[in-house]
Scaffold this active site. Structure first.
Site, PDB file in Angstrom:
ATOM      1  N   LYS A 100     -36.745 -21.722  12.871  1.00  0.00           N
ATOM      2  CA  LYS A 100     -36.997 -22.370  13.706  1.00  0.00           C
ATOM      3  C   LYS A 100     -36.281 -22.501  14.714  1.00  0.00           C
ATOM      4  O   LYS A 100     -37.523 -21.737  15.867  1.00  0.00           O
ATOM      5  CB  LYS A 100     -37.458 -24.921  13.576  1.00  0.00           C
ATOM      6  CG  LYS A 100     -38.039 -25.213  12.923  1.00  0.00           C
ATOM      7  CD  LYS A 100     -38.321 -25.941  12.697  1.00  0.00           C
ATOM      8  CE  LYS A 100     -38.479 -26.740  10.711  1.00  0.00           C
ATOM      9  NZ  LYS A 100     -38.907 -25.936  10.815  1.00  0.00           N
TER      10      LYS A 100
ATOM     11  N   GLY B  32     -43.252 -29.988   7.247  1.00  0.00           N
ATOM     12  CA  GLY B  32     -43.722 -30.798   6.301  1.00  0.00           C
ATOM     13  C   GLY B  32     -44.455 -32.998   6.193  1.00  0.00           C
ATOM     14  O   GLY B  32     -45.173 -32.908   5.409  1.00  0.00           O
TER      15      GLY B  32
ATOM     16  N   LYS C 174     -36.982 -17.611  -1.274  1.00  0.00           N
ATOM     17  CA  LYS C 174     -38.130 -19.528  -0.580  1.00  0.00           C
ATOM     18  C   LYS C 174     -38.265 -19.421  -2.312  1.00  0.00           C
ATOM     19  O   LYS C 174     -38.948 -19.010  -2.442  1.00  0.00           O
ATOM     20  CB  LYS C 174     -39.189 -18.721  -0.015  1.00  0.00           C
ATOM     21  CG  LYS C 174     -39.249 -19.720   0.771  1.00  0.00           C
ATOM     22  CD  LYS C 174     -40.723 -19.517   1.588  1.00  0.00           C
ATOM     23  CE  LYS C 174     -41.270 -20.640   2.850  1.00  0.00           C
ATOM     24  NZ  LYS C 174     -40.134 -21.402   3.136  1.00  0.00           N
TER      25      LYS C 174
HETATM   26  P1  ADP Z   1     -40.660 -28.834   8.555  1.00  0.00           P
HETATM   27  O1  ADP Z   1     -41.215 -28.887   7.037  1.00  0.00           O
HETATM   28  O2  ADP Z   1     -40.665 -28.786   9.227  1.00  0.00           O
HETATM   29  O3  ADP Z   1     -40.368 -26.932   8.345  1.00  0.00           O
HETATM   30  P2  ADP Z   1     -38.104 -28.428   7.596  1.00  0.00           P
HETATM   31  O4  ADP Z   1     -36.918 -29.674   6.532  1.00  0.00           O
HETATM   32  O5  ADP Z   1     -37.663 -26.645   6.649  1.00  0.00           O
HETATM   33  O6  ADP Z   1     -38.812 -28.738   8.040  1.00  0.00           O
HETATM   34  O7  ADP Z   1     -36.838 -28.829   8.271  1.00  0.00           O
HETATM   35  C1  ADP Z   1     -36.314 -29.489   9.422  1.00  0.00           C
HETATM   36  C2  ADP Z   1     -34.932 -30.229   8.234  1.00  0.00           C
HETATM   37  O8  ADP Z   1     -33.843 -28.861   8.986  1.00  0.00           O
HETATM   38  C3  ADP Z   1     -34.567 -31.450   9.592  1.00  0.00           C
HETATM   39  O9  ADP Z   1     -34.812 -32.506   9.365  1.00  0.00           O
HETATM   40  C4  ADP Z   1     -33.234 -31.336   9.241  1.00  0.00           C
HETATM   41  O10 ADP Z   1     -32.683 -31.652   8.061  1.00  0.00           O
HETATM   42  C5  ADP Z   1     -32.693 -30.046   9.140  1.00  0.00           C
HETATM   43  N1  ADP Z   1     -31.664 -29.250  10.126  1.00  0.00           N
HETATM   44  C6  ADP Z   1     -30.431 -28.329   9.165  1.00  0.00           C
HETATM   45  N2  ADP Z   1     -29.523 -28.385  10.711  1.00  0.00           N
HETATM   46  C7  ADP Z   1     -30.358 -28.950  11.416  1.00  0.00           C
HETATM   47  C8  ADP Z   1     -29.522 -28.751  13.227  1.00  0.00           C
HETATM   48  N3  ADP Z   1     -28.548 -28.224  13.473  1.00  0.00           N
HETATM   49  N4  ADP Z   1     -30.262 -30.145  13.830  1.00  0.00           N
HETATM   50  C9  ADP Z   1     -31.354 -30.287  13.715  1.00  0.00           C
HETATM   51  N5  ADP Z   1     -32.059 -30.364  11.833  1.00  0.00           N
HETATM   52  C10 ADP Z   1     -31.319 -29.199  11.674  1.00  0.00           C
HETATM   53 MG    MG Z   2     -39.370 -25.678   6.562  1.00  0.00          MG
END
Ligand code: ADP
Ligand code: MG
Length: 314
Positions: free
Chosen positions: A276, A13, A130
């Site tokens: 991820k 994002g 979702k």
């Molecule tokens: P994207 O838009 O890149 O898919 P998301 O917000 O869905 O991003 O996922 C990334 C977020 O996951 C990070 O910003 C962090 O806040 C969160 N997160 C949750 N668990 C973890 C973890 N174990 N280590 C690092 N980040 C984490």
């Molecule tokens: Mg995401």
């Protein structure tokens, strides 16, 4: 010098922002980071998320139906298709400009409207999870459920949101075309927003009311392209265990086995870091020499050079 790699990059994002003007600006930074890799000689294939954009389009189309009774509500699959074109347009343009600045005046950038087949019996269809689009009051949510057949859920005390199914990707319908373009050294943007979810009905591909996770679509794409590396660019430089706690620990290097242990221990949040890590594990375990990395957009180049990020390997 290091080996020229075929790399699938999944943009999160923060690579795109939340509004039209934000996206215009964000794609410039994103294009720089991607062009750094292209300049280093790597073959880059780009996937992006579409959370805010598909929500925005969905809301705009719902407003259209409210204003004009001749306009039925727009299927979610069509909203995903619109988001692919809109994001692809901005990214394609920004990449073209950045490439030209760096002397790559003939490198074409192309966005492929991509359909991704899902299993109609995927259990995700029975359990929409979702959240997409804007927050609603209880009354607005009830209205949307009645009028549009939406399913809405309370989202972490912030109000109600539409929730949709997020089934696993099974097959990228345009895979052959994507392979040909990548083999011919075109810069390809595809599987945007995880791809347009479709189910197979004879010769017909029927749009499904779902949003596929772009992290899982990227790992499938990377496997099918025979990529060397999957890089998931997000809002954190590394993956952590005990994330946000006092004993938080940032990880630089993990085997698939170690990652599975941390998944089982619940270190990664569902809907954000968990998909991820799972996508990274899926790709890394699909063949020897295949690695996955999770890092910040701005750190992609450093990550490939082994200077930062979380590397996941067999
Ligand atoms: P994207 O838009 O890149 O898919 P998301 O917000 O869905 O991003 O996922 C990334 C977020 O996951 C990070 O910003 C962090 O806040 C969160 N997160 C949750 N668990 C973890 C973890 N174990 N280590 C690092 N980040 C984490
Ligand atoms: Mg995401």
């Amino acid at each position: 010098m290091y080996k020229r790699k075929r790399i699938v990059i999944a943009l999160g994002g923060n690579a795109l922002g939340n509004t039209l003007p934000e996206q215009m600006l964000a794609v410039k930074t994103t294009a720089k980071a991607l062009c750094d890799l292209i300049e280093d000689g790597h073959q880059v294939v780009v996937v992006h998320g579409n959370g805010p954009q598909v929500g925005m389009i969905n809301n705009a189309m719902a407003a259209l139906s409210r204003e004009d009774s001749n306009q039925p509500n727009t299927p979610l699959s069509v909203c995903v298709a619109m988001s692919q074109a809109y994001i692809g347009y901005d990214l394609q343009n920004a990449l073209r400009e950045e490439l030209r600045k760096r002397g790559f005046v003939r490198t074409p950038v192309v966005t492929v409207v991509t359909q991704v087949r899902v299993d109609p019996d995927d259990p995700a269809f029975q359990n929409p999870s979702k959240p997409i689009g804007h927050f609603m009051s209880k009354e607005e949510a009830e209205h949307a459920e009645k009028t549009y057949g939406y399913i809405t859920k309370e989202d972490a005390g912030r109000g109600y949101r539409r929730v949709v199914a997020s089934p696993k990707p099974v097959e990228i319908v345009e895979q052959d075309a994507i392979n040909s373009l990548v083999d011919a050294n075109k810069i390809v943007i595809c599987c945007g927003g995880g791809g347009i979810p479709v189910t197979l009905q004879g010769d017909h591909l029927k749009g499904a009311s779902a949003v596929i996770d772009k992290d899982f679509a990227s790992s499938l794409l990377a496997k099918e392209l025979g990529a060397d590396m999957l890089i998931i660019l997000t809002a954190v430089e590394k993956v952590a265990i005990n994330f946000g706690k006092e004993n938080e620990e940032w990880l630089s290097d993990l085997t698939v086995e170690e990652a599975q242990k941390y998944v089982n221990e619940g270190h990664f949040a569902a809907g954000s870091m968990l998909p991820k890590v799972q996508a990274a594990m899926d790709f890394a375990s699909s063949g020897s020499g295949r690695t996955a990395m999770i890092t910040l957009l701005e750190k992609a180049r450093d990550g490939i050079q082994g200077k930062t990020g979380t590397l996941i390997h067999l």
